[in-house]
Design an enzyme around this catalytic site. Structure first.
Site, PDB file in Angstrom:
ATOM      1  N   GLU A 509       1.131  -0.071   1.143  1.00  0.00           N
ATOM      2  CA  GLU A 509       1.799   0.736   2.170  1.00  0.00           C
ATOM      3  C   GLU A 509       2.770  -0.108   2.985  1.00  0.00           C
ATOM      4  OE1 GLU A 509       1.737   3.789   1.899  1.00  0.00           O
ATOM      5  OE2 GLU A 509       0.011   3.932   0.564  1.00  0.00           O
ATOM      6  N   HIS A 512       6.074  -0.211   1.363  1.00  0.00           N
ATOM      7  CA  HIS A 512       6.947   0.920   1.719  1.00  0.00           C
ATOM      8  C   HIS A 512       7.618   0.646   3.075  1.00  0.00           C
ATOM      9  CE1 HIS A 512       5.921   3.628  -1.516  1.00  0.00           C
ATOM     10  NE2 HIS A 512       4.653   3.712  -1.195  1.00  0.00           N
TER      11      HIS A 512
HETATM   12 ZN   LIG Z   1       3.077   4.377  -2.428  1.00  0.00          ZN
END
Ligand SMILES: [Zn+2]
Length: 718
Positions: A509, A512
């Site tokens: 995450e 991202h």
């Molecule tokens: Zn992802």
């Protein structure tokens, strides 16, 4: 309004993913939206004020404000768009495309707040607003994409000889506007446009119904454990979580709730085969119980509407429509990759089952491995083969230390520095914020919000959300992103310990987030993570690799009591077992991805999900010991919005690129090689959607990705 696929589809998609809630049900029609609004200006519409170039006013949000704010913002957006469409001057890049990029910033702001509430604060009161707003937002979307004078202006810019004088980012932006308008029906006749709009609104309603059914079953069903005998085999952390769940559900003893975070650990550790089967059945039957929450009929309707829409837009199937602008381009190519990996993965499953069966036989149990046995015996085989106990690793994985670890990695690769920002409002007291700056120049890069804990009204899983995208059209706008997870809060004063898998997800995450924070583009529609779906998981999956680097493990994987780093011997065990159970992991995922694609390549055929699921799996040769990671009646990726439909393959596609890309580091000086990191920033993390992803990748790697690295990573023969 920037562009339909970016802010609005994001809004529609995330708005529909909502979580189980424990609040009381207010009068469904009792959300009075008018009273507050007439009296004073709606704070959700205001510009973001405060430090760091303005921050989201989370402290001003009330559910009652959403509907009027969304409606006012949509009205404002339509007026902006109308002005652009009716401009008497001949259309140019500046007065049409750039003007569109500037329009709709109010709606962007409101929809960001709305999406945060949908994802993390979805009370029953909020769900009522969602049900009402979903079709309205879909209709609004169509009102813009079907605006003929506007499309004519976009088309004129697209076909204009002056286009060649634009730079490559500008040309890509023009192309993106043009193709997305066409894909949204801009070229249809009036009757077809009306039908398309009807379909989109019907779909929006069905998506909401689908999600709310799944959530109702996740929220409403559970298995109660009454005695110590029912807890046999469960480690203390699982018992604590079950006790906490019982309190929430107002039950005595312990409760296994109907969500993955509760079910998977139980299936992994419970010695009670009868209870494993009971819990497993509850979980895999979500949305398929023949009651008022059954999703089968909804799926049939969704598939038929999608097929009709694809045909209206000139595509043979929904899958062809969805993949046109992806990196794979055609569903056949995605299928080809999936099937190439499918065969060795299934072969590996048969080997895994043989190992597990041998263990069960040795225990003297005359059982045949069933789906509710897989995780349990896999864990036993892991211990037997690799002497690796997951619970032995956990004391070294402290949530907050790993957070420091990911900050450190971001410092090494991208020269970022993170400083706590305590002066900004948050949606919930558990959320913390950091300012991100450049280590050398001190220049502000953005803000990172961290919302790690589970709570009522928060959807399950982990995800990243962009609150504000970097761009330069409206001045120097810096990024605001968040990472969200669902860790169960530890005891006060004690560090929260997480599993290796959860640590991997954290790095994912954060990948991202780094993709968003590194963005360096001009136009908001091309910013950060606004890239093709089968490419967006590449930066995030790539970051997972840095968790197991010695630098991170030695500094940040330290024992919560002794402070000593994780022993090399344990690290070696983790590495040796890296491809363990990869057959199971790949097959449960890939079977779901294959079914998603097959469903959406079936065209107009009327589909009974139960029959389809069974026949398709038989045809694929699905091992009987495994069930789909998401059975169709609960496949939220595919049926809670369009966003991952015919797109679930993306994780595999992106992982091919990921595995290949990490090779660039290992072939050079290792994971912290400065030159490769700079190439990665320049060609991948900073470019957003300003360039075709295949070309961007070639700029980074000097060639196209090869599948061999993935096969090796998963331990399959290539
Ligand atoms: Zn992802």
């Amino acid at each position: 309004m920037r562009f339909i696929t970016r802010s609005l589809l994001l809004l529609l998609a995330s708005a529909l993913i909502i979580s189980a809630v424990a609040n009381r049900l207010p009068n469904p029609n009792g959300v009075n939206t008018q009273a507050t609004i007439d009296a004073e200006p709606n704070p959700l519409l205001a510009n973001w004020e405060g430090p760091y170039g303005g921050v989201p006013p989370f402290d001003k949000v009330q559910v009652v404000l959403f509907k009027p704010a969304l409606e006012a913002a949509m009205t404002e957006n339509l007026a902006d768009v109308d002005k652009i469409a009716k401009d008497p001057a001949a259309s140019t890049f500046e007065n049409t495309i750039v003007a569109m990029e500037r329009a709709g910033s109010t709606l962007d702001r409101v929809s960001t707040l709305y999406a945060v509430w949908a994802g993390t604060m979805a009370s029953r009161e909020f769900q009522v607003v969602q049900r009402e707003m979903a079709p309205k937002l879909a209709a609004f979307n169509d009102q813009i994409s079907q605006n003929l004078p506007l499309f004519k202006r976009i088309e004129a810019v697209y076909n204009s000889p002056a286009k060649k004088n634009l730079n490559s980012e500008q040309q890509r932006l023009v192309w993106l506007y043009y193709t997305n308008f066409v894909r949204s029906g801009a070229k249809l006749n009036a009757a077809d446009k009306a039908r398309l709009s009807q379909i989109n609104q019907q779909l929006a309603g069905l998506f909401t119904k689908f999600s709310q059914n799944v959530l109702a079953e996740e929220d409403g069903e559970f298995v109660a454990l009454k005695s110590d005998a029912d807890l046999a085999g469960l480690p203390q952390s699982v018992r604590d979580a079950a006790a906490a769940a019982a309190t929430t559900k107002k039950q005595e003893g312990w409760v296994i709730t109907n969500t993955r975070s509760s079910v998977d650990p139980f299936l992994t550790y419970s010695d009670r085969r009868d209870l494993r089967e009971k819990v497993w059945r509850m979980f895999v039957m979500r949305g398929d119980n023949g009651d008022e929450h059954d999703n089968n009929a909804t799926i049939t309707q969704i598939l038929q509407l999608r097929a009709e829409r694809a045909r209206l837009l000139g595509f043979p199937t929904h899958a062809h429509l969805r993949l046109e602008n992806s990196m794979a381009k055609r569903p056949e190519r995605a299928m080809q990759l999936m099937l190439a990996v499918w065969k060795p993965a299934v072969a590996r499953v048969h080997e895994e089952v043989t190992d597990m069966q041998a263990l069960a036989d040795k225990e003297g149990l005359s059982i045949k491995i069933a789906p509710w046995d897989y995780r349990y015996y896999a864990e036993k085989v892991r211990k037997a083969k690799y002497d690796l106990d997951q619970n032995e690793v956990k004391p070294y994985l402290q949530l907050e230390k790993l957070r420091e670890g990911i900050f450190w990695v971001a410092g090494e690769l991208f020269n970022f520095k993170f400083t706590p920002a305590t002066d900004v409002p948050v949606a919930h007291p558990d959320i913390r914020v950091w300012q991100v700056t450049d280590k050398t120049s001190g220049k502000q890069i953005g803000l990172w919000y961290f919302d790690p804990y589970a709570r009522a009204g928060k959807r399950s899983g982990a995800w990243m959300n962009a609150y504000r995208s970097q761009e330069r059209v409206n001045g120097e706008i810096t990024t605001i992103v968040s990472n969200n997870a669902n860790f169960v809060k530890g005891k006060p004063g004690e560090p929260l310990l997480i599993s290796w898998d959860d640590a991997t997800t954290m790095f994912h995450e954060f990948g991202h987030a780094l993709h968003g924070l590194n963005s360096n583009v001009t136009y908001p529609s091309l910013s950060g993570t606004a890239v093709a779906r089968d490419y967006v998981e590449f930066p995030s999956q790539l970051m997972e690799h840095w968790l197991s680097t010695p630098e991170v493990l030695n500094k940040f994987a330290v024992h919560y009591q002794t402070g000593k780093p994780i022993p090399q011997e344990l690290v070696d065990k983790i590495k040796r077992s890296a491809t363990f159970n990869e057959g199971f992991i790949t097959v449960e995922y890939l079977a779901a991805a294959l079914l998603d694609m097959k469903l959406h390549m079936a065209g107009d055929k009327k589909i009974d999900p139960r029959v389809f699921e069974k026949e398709a799996l038989d045809e694929l040769g699905m091992p009987h010991e495994i069930v789909l990671r998401h059975r169709l009646p609960q496949f939220m990726h595919v049926f809670s919005s369009d966003s991952y439909s015919a797109d679930y393959y993306s994780y595999l596609w992106a992982d091919v690129i990921t595995a290949d890309a990490f090779g660039a580091f290992t072939e050079a000086g290792g994971p912290y090689d400065k030159k490769v990191a700079e190439r990665l920033r320049k060609n991948i993390f900073s470019v957003g959607n300003t360039i075709d992803p295949a070309e961007a990748y070639r700029n980074f790697r000097g060639r196209d990705p090869k599948v061999e690295a993935l096969m090796k990573k998963r331990g399959f023969p290539s």
